[in-house]
Design a protein around this motif. Structure first.
Motif, PDB file in Angstrom:
ATOM      1  N   VAL A  98       0.835  -1.199   0.000  1.00 47.56           N
ATOM      2  CA  VAL A  98       0.000   0.000   0.000  1.00 47.56           C
ATOM      3  C   VAL A  98       0.871   1.250   0.000  1.00 47.56           C
ATOM      4  O   VAL A  98       0.592   2.238  -0.701  1.00 47.56           O
ATOM      5  N   THR A  99       1.943   1.220   0.787  1.00 47.75           N
ATOM      6  CA  THR A  99       2.871   2.357   0.829  1.00 47.75           C
ATOM      7  C   THR A  99       3.469   2.624  -0.550  1.00 47.75           C
ATOM      8  O   THR A  99       3.534   3.778  -1.004  1.00 47.75           O
ATOM      9  N   ALA A 100       3.905   1.559  -1.230  1.00 45.25           N
ATOM     10  CA  ALA A 100       4.467   1.722  -2.575  1.00 45.25           C
ATOM     11  C   ALA A 100       3.430   2.289  -3.537  1.00 45.25           C
ATOM     12  O   ALA A 100       3.739   3.145  -4.378  1.00 45.25           O
ATOM     13  N   TRP A 101       2.202   1.829  -3.405  1.00 43.25           N
ATOM     14  CA  TRP A 101       1.128   2.318  -4.286  1.00 43.25           C
ATOM     15  C   TRP A 101       0.868   3.802  -4.047  1.00 43.25           C
ATOM     16  O   TRP A 101       0.678   4.571  -4.990  1.00 43.25           O
ATOM     17  N   LEU A 102       0.878   4.221  -2.760  1.00 41.28           N
ATOM     18  CA  LEU A 102       0.655   5.629  -2.441  1.00 41.28           C
ATOM     19  C   LEU A 102       1.805   6.505  -2.943  1.00 41.28           C
ATOM     20  O   LEU A 102       1.584   7.613  -3.438  1.00 41.28           O
ATOM     21  N   VAL A 103       3.026   5.981  -2.807  1.00 46.57           N
ATOM     22  CA  VAL A 103       4.194   6.738  -3.253  1.00 46.57           C
ATOM     23  C   VAL A 103       4.148   6.981  -4.759  1.00 46.57           C
ATOM     24  O   VAL A 103       4.631   8.010  -5.260  1.00 46.57           O
ATOM     25  N   ALA A 104       3.546   6.035  -5.493  1.00 50.40           N
ATOM     26  CA  ALA A 104       3.537   6.110  -6.959  1.00 50.40           C
ATOM     27  C   ALA A 104       2.342   6.871  -7.513  1.00 50.40           C
ATOM     28  O   ALA A 104       2.048   6.790  -8.713  1.00 50.40           O
ATOM     29  N   THR A 105       1.637   7.628  -6.656  1.00 53.61           N
ATOM     30  CA  THR A 105       0.430   8.329  -7.130  1.00 53.61           C
ATOM     31  C   THR A 105       0.751   9.621  -7.876  1.00 53.61           C
ATOM     32  O   THR A 105      -0.163  10.336  -8.288  1.00 53.61           O
ATOM     33  N   GLY A 106       2.030   9.950  -8.019  1.00 49.90           N
ATOM     34  CA  GLY A 106       2.393  11.126  -8.802  1.00 49.90           C
ATOM     35  C   GLY A 106       2.336  12.435  -8.038  1.00 49.90           C
ATOM     36  O   GLY A 106       1.977  13.481  -8.587  1.00 49.90           O
ATOM     37  N   ILE A 107       2.690  12.401  -6.761  1.00 46.56           N
ATOM     38  CA  ILE A 107       2.635  13.629  -5.952  1.00 46.56           C
ATOM     39  C   ILE A 107       4.049  14.116  -5.621  1.00 46.56           C
ATOM     40  O   ILE A 107       4.259  14.799  -4.622  1.00 46.56           O
ATOM     41  N   GLU A 108       5.015  13.759  -6.477  1.00 40.39           N
ATOM     42  CA  GLU A 108       6.398  14.172  -6.211  1.00 40.39           C
ATOM     43  C   GLU A 108       6.526  15.693  -6.106  1.00 40.39           C
ATOM     44  O   GLU A 108       7.396  16.201  -5.383  1.00 40.39           O
ATOM     45  N   VAL A 278       3.675  -1.388  -8.920  1.00 39.53           N
ATOM     46  CA  VAL A 278       3.012  -1.261  -7.618  1.00 39.53           C
ATOM     47  C   VAL A 278       1.674  -1.985  -7.611  1.00 39.53           C
ATOM     48  O   VAL A 278       1.246  -2.521  -6.581  1.00 39.53           O
ATOM     49  N   ASP A 279       0.987  -2.014  -8.771  1.00 38.63           N
ATOM     50  CA  ASP A 279      -0.258  -2.772  -8.849  1.00 38.63           C
ATOM     51  C   ASP A 279       0.007  -4.265  -8.685  1.00 38.63           C
ATOM     52  O   ASP A 279      -0.719  -4.969  -7.966  1.00 38.63           O
ATOM     53  N   ALA A 280       1.065  -4.767  -9.330  1.00 38.60           N
ATOM     54  CA  ALA A 280       1.422  -6.187  -9.200  1.00 38.60           C
ATOM     55  C   ALA A 280       1.858  -6.505  -7.772  1.00 38.60           C
ATOM     56  O   ALA A 280       1.519  -7.564  -7.220  1.00 38.60           O
ATOM     57  N   HIS A 281       2.604  -5.599  -7.173  1.00 39.12           N
ATOM     58  CA  HIS A 281       3.067  -5.770  -5.785  1.00 39.12           C
ATOM     59  C   HIS A 281       1.882  -5.877  -4.837  1.00 39.12           C
ATOM     60  O   HIS A 281       1.823  -6.779  -3.975  1.00 39.12           O
ATOM     61  N   LEU A 282       0.914  -4.995  -4.982  1.00 39.83           N
ATOM     62  CA  LEU A 282      -0.265  -4.994  -4.116  1.00 39.83           C
ATOM     63  C   LEU A 282      -1.103  -6.247  -4.350  1.00 39.83           C
ATOM     64  O   LEU A 282      -1.554  -6.893  -3.389  1.00 39.83           O
ATOM     65  N   ALA A 283      -1.308  -6.608  -5.623  1.00 38.20           N
ATOM     66  CA  ALA A 283      -2.121  -7.784  -5.934  1.00 38.20           C
ATOM     67  C   ALA A 283      -1.491  -9.050  -5.363  1.00 38.20           C
ATOM     68  O   ALA A 283      -2.196  -9.907  -4.795  1.00 38.20           O
ATOM     69  N   PHE A 284      -0.172  -9.193  -5.502  1.00 35.43           N
ATOM     70  CA  PHE A 284       0.507 -10.386  -5.002  1.00 35.43           C
ATOM     71  C   PHE A 284       0.334 -10.528  -3.495  1.00 35.43           C
ATOM     72  O   PHE A 284       0.010 -11.615  -2.983  1.00 35.43           O
ATOM     73  N   ASN A 285       0.530  -9.431  -2.753  1.00 36.91           N
ATOM     74  CA  ASN A 285       0.462  -9.517  -1.289  1.00 36.91           C
ATOM     75  C   ASN A 285      -0.959  -9.708  -0.784  1.00 36.91           C
ATOM     76  O   ASN A 285      -1.174 -10.398   0.219  1.00 36.91           O
TER      77      ASN A 285
END
Length: 550
Positions: A98-108, A278-285
């Motif tokens: 979830v953390t990785a998914w949030l980080v990748a939301t494009g809010i850099e 990040v989508d694959a990471h979340l789906a796997f876990n």
């Protein structure tokens, strides 16, 4: 020359990401560490609560490794059942995703603002605000590192060497999984590896199948550092981290041959190609948690067979080496390690007393007498050991440290007496006579119990490190304990005036437990006195100066 610059930029961006992760972990631990530990310890009564506790703690700490080590320490102290510990780690794995998914939301683009807010908070006086500021600075640095990673990987789009290497990995998925796992292990962060995969995937050089394989490797490698960290620990802790590694290893072994099929499914779904890792990471876990959850008990049984119980050890001192008496620094270090063990025994006594109090169960009290005898014996051995050291002549600094070690050991021995002769007797009366505290009274005592255990853990850290800020924080908590005890006593008297039957029946027990827990905290806080006294911030008396009456 150009390739060297690209590699340096890439490594620098990854280093900034790891530093940001460390800042978030340190800041959150400083601001909310006690609450997080209490939440993890108390939020494991059911499978769902265990899963949510692991998920939320990992999102806060930005580290499933930190969560795994915390849970392993709880298992060592008997605070959590092995099956629930495995479910906590399933939640921790999803929390990382979830953390990785949030980080990748494009809010850099928010990173400068977040760093600015964090810096403002960090200049505050309270440790909680400073910790929150440090955590926000870490979040800002993580987002900034994403931007830098994007810039660093931009030249790779046209790199023939990278394209050839990726082509080799695409033709050998087991090798790609091992490479990804090794990088995640070296960085001690599956999140850092996922972010790196995310940056490489944005260049368009990774196939969907290879992305999934690299994500699997990051998950496998991220489970190894907790296992390494607990190798020297007790069997109960090693079983927890090994179980998590086994679960991820089996999950990766099953998913690897299906990576091509999974790639087809993900390509058919309306997912952004840039966020595929990040989508694959979340789906796997999530899938792994759903599949393993019903079998968490079997995982615990398997690890119990794989990791045999610790052999019985002699109950005497472990670190008081007589040959080290010729070296005062080494001898004092040995005595410090021994007294830390005494503190661990006191913590076990407190936890068992609390468990008996909360669950109306006399069984946890059965070990307390033996633990108290061990505490008495060890603190006596420490005093004898350091008295021999004193005969050899010490400089002022080592003499002062010797006194600090002895004082802390004596205070721990007093705490053991209070637990055995006070708290335990009161809990036995409650259980044996079938008494029940009022809901308010029960919550007040339970909260004071939890605060006392947290304060003891803080005192152990202060005794070992001499940290001034922690010592000051513990001294401030002493005031909170005094107020909490006074407020609880006042509320109890109000309930007595209202004629509440539970309060009438448990009046003496309630007040006695309040008094004893307050006394225990007074002994705990004593570890901060030498540090604050040396810094000149401790006054000798709380009495206000006033002109005498004529």
């Amino acid at each position: 020359m150009e390739s060297t610059i690209v590699i340096v930029n890439l490594l620098g961006a990854v280093a900034l990401l790891l530093f940001g992760l460390a800042q978030v972990k340190d800041g959150v631990t400083r601001a909310f560490g006690m609450r997080l530990r209490s939440g993890l310890a108390t939020g494991t009564r059911s499978g769902l609560r265990s899963f949510v506790s692991g998920l939320l703690a990992t999102i806060a700490l930005q580290s499933s490794t930190a969560t795994a080590l915390t849970v392993a320490s709880f298992a060592e102290r008997g605070l959590i059942r092995p099956r629930m510990a495995q479910i906590v780690l399933l939640g921790a794995n999803v929390g990382t995703a979830v953390t990785a998914w949030l980080v990748a939301t494009g809010i850099e683009w928010l990173s400068p603002l977040i760093i600015l807010i964090g810096l403002i908070l960090h200049r505050g006086r309270s440790s909680a605000r400073q910790g929150a500021g440090t955590a926000l600075i870490g979040v800002g640095l993580m987002l900034l590192s994403l931007h830098l990673l994007g810039l660093a990987t931009e030249p790779m789009r046209q790199s023939p060497a990278l394209a050839a290497f990726v082509g080799l990995l695409d033709d050998a998925w087991p090798v790609a999984l091992i490479v990804s796992a090794a990088l995640a292990f070296v960085s001690s962060s599956s999140l850092a590896m996922i972010v790196l995969i995310l940056s490489l995937a944005s260049t368009g050089i990774l196939s969907t199948g290879l992305v999934i394989v690299l994500v699997l490797g990051a998950n496998l490698g991220g489970a190894i550092p907790p296992v390494i960290a607990t190798l020297a620990g007790p069997a109960s802790a090693r079983r927890i981290t090994l179980g998590n590694l086994i679960v991820r290893g089996i999950g990766c072994a099953i998913a690897l041959p299906l990576a091509g099929f999974g790639a087809e499914i993900m390509q058919a779904l309306p997912l952004s190609p840039e966020k595929l890792p990040v989508d694959a990471h979340l789906a796997f876990n999530i899938l792994l948690a759903l599949v393993v959850w019903p079998f968490s008990g079997l995982v615990s049984d398997l690890t119990a067979r794989l990791v045999p119980a610790d052999p019985e050890v002699e109950d005497g001192p472990r670190f008081l080496d007589p040959q080290a008496l010729d070296n005062p620094v080494m001898a004092l270090a040995n005595a410090t390690r021994e007294v830390l063990g005494v503190g661990d025994a006191i913590e076990r006594m407190l936890i068992r007393a609390e468990n008996a109090f909360k669950h109306n169960d006399l069984a946890p009290l059965s070990e307390i007498a033996a633990l108290e005898k061990r505490v008495d014996r060890l603190q006596q051995e420490v005093k004898i050991y350091l008295s021999k050291l004193g005969r050899e002549g010490l400089d002022a600094e080592n003499a002062r440290r010797s006194i600090v070690v002895i004082d802390y050991a004596v205070n721990l021995e007093h705490i053991g007496d209070i637990i055995e002769k006070g708290i335990c007797d009161q809990v036995r009366k409650k259980i044996s006579n079938g008494l029940k505290f009022s809901d308010d009274g029960y919550e007040e005592l339970k909260n004071l119990f939890n605060l006392t255990i947290d304060n003891l853990r803080t005192a152990q850290t202060i005794f070992q490190t001499g940290d001034f800020n922690l010592a000051r924080h513990l001294m401030e908590i002493k005031v909170d304990v005094r107020r909490l005890e006074k407020r609880s006593a006042e509320r109890h008297l109000e309930r007595l005036r209202d004629g509440r039957m539970e309060s009438l029946q448990t009046s003496s027990l309630h007040l006695d437990m309040l008094r004893d827990l307050k006394r225990i905290n007074a002994h705990i806080v004593s570890v901060a006195h030498p540090i604050l006294d040396d810094s000149g911030v401790l006054i000798e008396s709380r009495l206000r100066h006033a002109e005498p009456h004529s």
